[in-house]
Design a protein around this motif. Structure first.
Motif, PDB file in Angstrom:
ATOM      1  N   ALA A   1      20.341  17.395  95.993  1.00  0.00           N
ATOM      2  CA  ALA A   1      21.417  16.398  95.885  1.00  0.00           C
ATOM      3  C   ALA A   1      21.044  15.090  96.555  1.00  0.00           C
TER       4      ALA A   1
ATOM      5  N   ALA B   1      16.389  11.811  89.214  1.00  0.00           N
ATOM      6  CA  ALA B   1      17.297  12.120  88.099  1.00  0.00           C
ATOM      7  C   ALA B   1      17.069  13.525  87.557  1.00  0.00           C
TER       8      ALA B   1
ATOM      9  N   LYS C   1      16.690  16.033  89.185  1.00  0.00           N
ATOM     10  CA  LYS C   1      17.392  16.980  90.058  1.00  0.00           C
ATOM     11  C   LYS C   1      18.902  16.905  89.840  1.00  0.00           C
ATOM     12  N   PHE C   2      19.324  16.245  88.760  1.00  0.00           N
ATOM     13  CA  PHE C   2      20.750  16.020  88.534  1.00  0.00           C
ATOM     14  C   PHE C   2      21.541  17.325  88.536  1.00  0.00           C
ATOM     15  N   LEU C   3      21.063  18.316  87.777  1.00  0.00           N
ATOM     16  CA  LEU C   3      21.795  19.580  87.680  1.00  0.00           C
ATOM     17  C   LEU C   3      21.629  20.447  88.917  1.00  0.00           C
TER      18      LEU C   3
ATOM     19  N   GLY D   1      22.080  16.723  92.196  1.00  0.00           N
ATOM     20  CA  GLY D   1      22.094  15.267  92.140  1.00  0.00           C
ATOM     21  C   GLY D   1      23.405  14.703  91.618  1.00  0.00           C
ATOM     22  N   TRP D   2      24.146  15.518  90.885  1.00  0.00           N
ATOM     23  CA  TRP D   2      25.438  15.075  90.350  1.00  0.00           C
ATOM     24  C   TRP D   2      26.449  14.822  91.465  1.00  0.00           C
ATOM     25  N   PHE D   3      26.256  15.494  92.610  1.00  0.00           N
ATOM     26  CA  PHE D   3      27.274  15.463  93.665  1.00  0.00           C
ATOM     27  C   PHE D   3      27.500  14.052  94.235  1.00  0.00           C
TER      28      PHE D   3
ATOM     29  N   LEU E   1      26.567  11.245  92.949  1.00  0.00           N
ATOM     30  CA  LEU E   1      26.932  10.353  91.852  1.00  0.00           C
ATOM     31  C   LEU E   1      28.404  10.501  91.489  1.00  0.00           C
ATOM     32  N   ALA E   2      28.872  11.744  91.451  1.00  0.00           N
ATOM     33  CA  ALA E   2      30.287  11.969  91.148  1.00  0.00           C
ATOM     34  C   ALA E   2      31.173  11.348  92.218  1.00  0.00           C
TER      35      ALA E   2
END
Length: 625
Positions: free
Chosen positions: A369, A419, A421-423, A426-428, A430-431
Motif C-alpha cells: 500500500a 501502480a 501493487k494497486f490490488l 495500493g488502492w488504500f 488512493l481511495a
C-alpha cells in the motif's frame, strides 16, 4: 547577529531538521531491501543483482532527493514556506490570469495535498511495525506479540498528541542523529567485510540492473521506491527550518548514512543470503538486536510524529484557503504558533492507522500500500514546479522543459512501479485521497455557490446606509461588529437586528476577513479601514494561509487609522447560514447535501476568529443553493 550566534542558530535548526524532516526517509532501511528480493519482484538473490539493486537505491536517492528536491524544488519557496498547498498557490499565481489553467492547477495541487493524508496513515503503520518486527530476530517466539505491541505504541502516540510536541521535540534531533550514526557505522563494518559491494556506486550498475529486468522492472521499482518515501518532507517542512539547515542535514549526515547502510545490507546479503528474512536487524550481532529494536521503535515514532504534525498543518492551510470547513484547532504552545492539535484529524488518522495495521498485519503487506500516494505527489510536484520555473522565474523554455521532462520520466517510472501493487493494497491510500478530494472540492465549490446566492439576494451596502440616515432607528451606545463574506452587501445579521430588535448601534463595523494564497501578510497591511457614513465603517483584515486569525487583535490595530474599538463596549453579530439544497443548482444533489452536512458540522466562527464568548450574538438565516 554575531557570527557565533549565527552558527549556533544554524546548528540548532540543522539538528531540528534531522529530527523532524528526515525521520520518515530515515526509517526506510528497515524494510526496503528486503522487499526488493521478495518472490513477487522476480529479482533473484545473487551478487550481481545485489550490486545492481543497491546501486539503483543509492542513485535514486541522488537523483530524486538530492537533485530534484534539495537542489531544485527547495528554491520554489512561497515566502519561505513549502509543501503541496504552498507550491500550488505559487504555481497558480505564476500563470496569472489564465483562468482555466489556474483552476486546473488548483485542483491538481489539491489532489496532491489529499494524497499526503494517505501517507499520514501508512507511514506510522509501516514504520512502527517494521521496527517491532525486529523482535522476531531476537527470538521467533516473540512473533505473536508484534501486532499487539505495534497497536499499543500507535494508540499511545495519538493519545499524547493533545499535549503538543514541544517537550518531545527537544529529544527528536539527538535520537535521530544517533540513529543515522548507527546506520552509517554498521553499514561501514559490513562494507569492509565485502568491499565488492562498492561497485554499486557506479551508476552503470544501476542502469544494467534496470535494463535486464524487462517487464519485471516495474515490480522491482515498486519496492525500491520505498527508499524515497519521506522525500516530500524536505519541501513541506522548509518553512519550519529554512533551506540551508535542510540541505546541510541531507548532504552532511542523512544521505551518507543511508547510502552506507544500504551498501552494508547488500554486503551482508552477499556473505549470508539467509539474512534476507530481515537484513536490517541481521546487520547487528545478537546482543545488539534488542537495543536496536528499541532505537528503531523510537525512530519510527519520530517519523510518525512528523507526518502527523504535517497533517495538522495541512488541515489548517486547507481551512484558510477555503478547501475545508472550519475545524477545532487547539494551540499546544504559547510560543510556537505552528504547534497545533486538530482533534478531528487526530482521531480520523488513528482510526485509519489501526485499520491499516489490523487489515494488513505486517510491514511487508503494508509495503504493497505504501509508495503510490508518495510517488503521485512527487509527479504532481514536478508538474506544478514547471509553471513556477517557466512562468514565475522566467527561465528559458528549453531549460524548464528539459528539467521537467527528465524528472517526469523518473516520476512516471516510480508511479508505474507502484501502480502494479494497486490490488495488493495500493488502492488504500488512493481511495482515502479520492474521498478527501471529493470532500475538499465539494466544500470549495459549495462556498462559491453560497456566496453567489447571498450576492444575488443581498442588498448593496452603501445605498442601504444612505437610506438609514432618513429613518429614526434607536441608537445603542455600543459598537457592533458584523462579520461578512462580501463587504459590499448588507450583513444579514444587521438586517435581523433592525427587523427584530429595531435598534442600530452608535458604531457599526462591517468586517471582512480575507485569507490569501501566500503564507503571511505584512503586519502593516493587516487592516484596511474605510469610513462609509457617520457611525458606519468597513474594515478588511488580511491573513496568509500560515497565520492565526485573531480578529480582536486586528481591530485593535485600527486606532491609528481613526477607528477606536473598545473591547468591553463591542458586540460581535454573526450570521449562521443554514444551507438548503434545491433542484437544478450548481452541483449534483448529493454534493449539495454533503456540503450542507459539512456546513452544519463546521466549528463556530467565534472560536475560529478568537472572539470573546460573552460578546457574540449569532443570528441564523436560510440560504438556498
Amino acid at each position: 547577529m554575531s557570527h557565533d550566534s549565527q552558527r549556533t542558530g544554524l546548528a540548532a535548526l540543522t539538528l531540528g531538521a534531522i529530527g523532524v524532516v528526515y525521520g520518515d526517509i530515515g526509517t526506510s532501511p528497515l524494510y526496503t531491501l528486503k522487499e526488493v528480493f521478495l518472490p513477487a519482484t522476480g529479482v533473484a538473490l545473487n551478487e550481481r543483482n545485489l550490486i545492481g539493486a543497491t546501486s539503483v537505491i543509492v542513485w535514486a536517492l541522488m537523483l530524486v532527493v538530492t537533485l530534484k528536491y534539495v537542489v531544485l524544488i527547495l528554491r520554489a519557496d512561497n515566502r519561505g514556506e513549502g509543501g503541496a498547498l504552498a507550491l500550488t498557490a505559487l504555481a497558480a499565481h505564476a500563470v496569472g490570469q489564465r483562468k482555466r489553467l489556474r483552476e486546473g492547477l488548483l485542483l491538481l495541487g489539491l489532489f496532491g495535498a489529499t494524497l499526503f493524508y494517505g501517507d499520514s496513515v501508512i507511514t506510522p503503520a509501516i514504520s512502527v511495525m517494521g521496527a517491532i518486527e525486529g523482535l522476531e530476530v531476537v527470538t521467533p517466539t516473540l512473533k505473536p506479540f508484534v501486532l499487539p505491541i505495534s497497536v499499543a505504541i500507535l494508540v499511545a502516540l495519538f493519545l499524547v498528541q493533545r499535549f503538543g510536541t514541544a517537550a518531545v521535540g527537544k529529544v527528536f534531533g539527538p535520537i535521530i542523529v544517533l540513529w543515522f550514526g548507527v546506520l552509517a557505522a554498521i553499514g561501514a563494518v559490513h562494507i569492509v567485510q565485502q568491499p565488492q559491494i562498492l561497485a554499486a556506486l557506479n551508476p552503470l550498475q544501476a542502469w544494467a540492473f534496470m535494463s535486464e529486468r524487462g517487464w519485471h522492472l516495474f515490480a522491482a521499482v515498486g519496492a525500491i521506491v520505498l527508499a524515497l518515501t519521506g522525500a516530500e518532507a524536505l519541501y513541506a517542512d522548509m518553512g519550519h527550518f529554512g533551506v540551508k539547515p535542510i540541505r546541510l542535514a541531507w548532504t552532511g549526515l542523512v544521505f551518507p548514512a543511508l547510502a552506507l547502510n544500504y551498501l552494508g545490507q547488500g554486503a551482508l546479503l552477499m556473505g549470508d543470503p539467509t539474512a534476507i528474512e530481515n537484513p536490517f536487524f541481521r546487520l547487528f550481532p545478537a546482543p545488539l538486536v534488542l537495543p536496536m529494536v528499541v532505537l528503531a521503535a523510537l525512530a519510527a515514532v519520530i517519523a510518525s510524529q512528523a507526518v502527523i504534525s504535517g497533517a495538522y498543518s495541512m488541515t489548517k492551510q486547507a481551512i484558510l484557503l477555503g478547501f475545508l470547513p472550519r475545524l477545532t484547532l487547539r494551540h499546544t504552545s504559547a510560543s510556537e504558533s505552528g504547534q497545533i492539535y486538530v482533534p478531528a484529524v487526530n482521531w480520523a488518522l488513528l482510526a485509519g492507522v489501526l485499520g491499516a495495521v489490523l487489515a494488513f498485519g505486517s510491514s511487508s503487506a503494508l509495503a504493497g500500500a505504501y509508495g503510490i500516494a508518495v510517488t503521485l505527489t512527487m509527479l504532481i510536484t514536478t508538474v506544478l514546479t514547471y509553471f513556477v520555473i517557466r512562468d514565475g522565474w522566467r527561465l528559458p523554455a528549453p531549460v524548464a522543459i528539459g528539467a521537467t521532462v527528465f524528472f517526469l520520466s523518473v516520476d512516471a517510472l516510480l508511479v508505474a512501479g507502484c501502480a502494479i501493487k494497486f490490488l495488493d493494497g495500493g488502492w488504500f491510500p488512493l481511495a482515502l485521497g479520492l474521498l478527501l478530494f471529493i470532500l475538499m472540492s465539494t466544500w470549495a465549490r459549495g462556498r462559491k455557490l453560497l456566496m453567489a446566492s447571498l450576492r444575488s439576494d443581498g442588498l448593496e451596502l452603501e445605498p442601504f446606509i444612505d437610506s438609514l440616515a432618513l429613518g429614526g432607528a434607536h441608537r445603542a451606545r455600543r459598537t457592533a461588529v458584523y462579520a461578512v463574506a462580501d463587504p459590499t452587501l448588507v450583513p444579514q445579521a444587521l438586517l435581523h437586528n433592525l427587523k427584530h430588535n429595531q435598534v442600530l448601534h452608535e458604531t457599526n463595523i462591517v468586517l471582512n476577513v480575507a485569507f490569501h494564497d501566500r503564507p503571511t501578510v505584512d503586519p502593516a497591511e493587516r487592516v484596511q479601514v474605510q469610513p462609509l457614513a457617520p457611525g458606519f465603517w468597513r474594515v478588511q483584515v488580511h491573513y496568509g494561509f500560515m497565520e492565526e486569525p485573531d480578529v480582536p487583535a486586528a481591530l485593535a490595530q485600527c486606532a491609528p487609522l481613526g477607528l477606536v474599538v473598545e473591547p468591553f463596549d463591542t458586540s460581535y453579530f454573526l450570521s449562521r447560514e443554514t444551507v438548503v439544497s434545491t433542484p437544478g443548482g450548481g452541483m449534483a444533489s448529493w454534493r449539495e447535501r454533503l456540503f450542507a452536512a459539512l456546513s452544519r458540522n463546521s466549528s463556530g466562527v467565534a472560536k475560529f476568529f478568537r472572539l470573546p464568548d460573552n460578546a457574540v450574538v449569532e443570528l441564523g438565516t436560510r440560504v438556498q443553493i
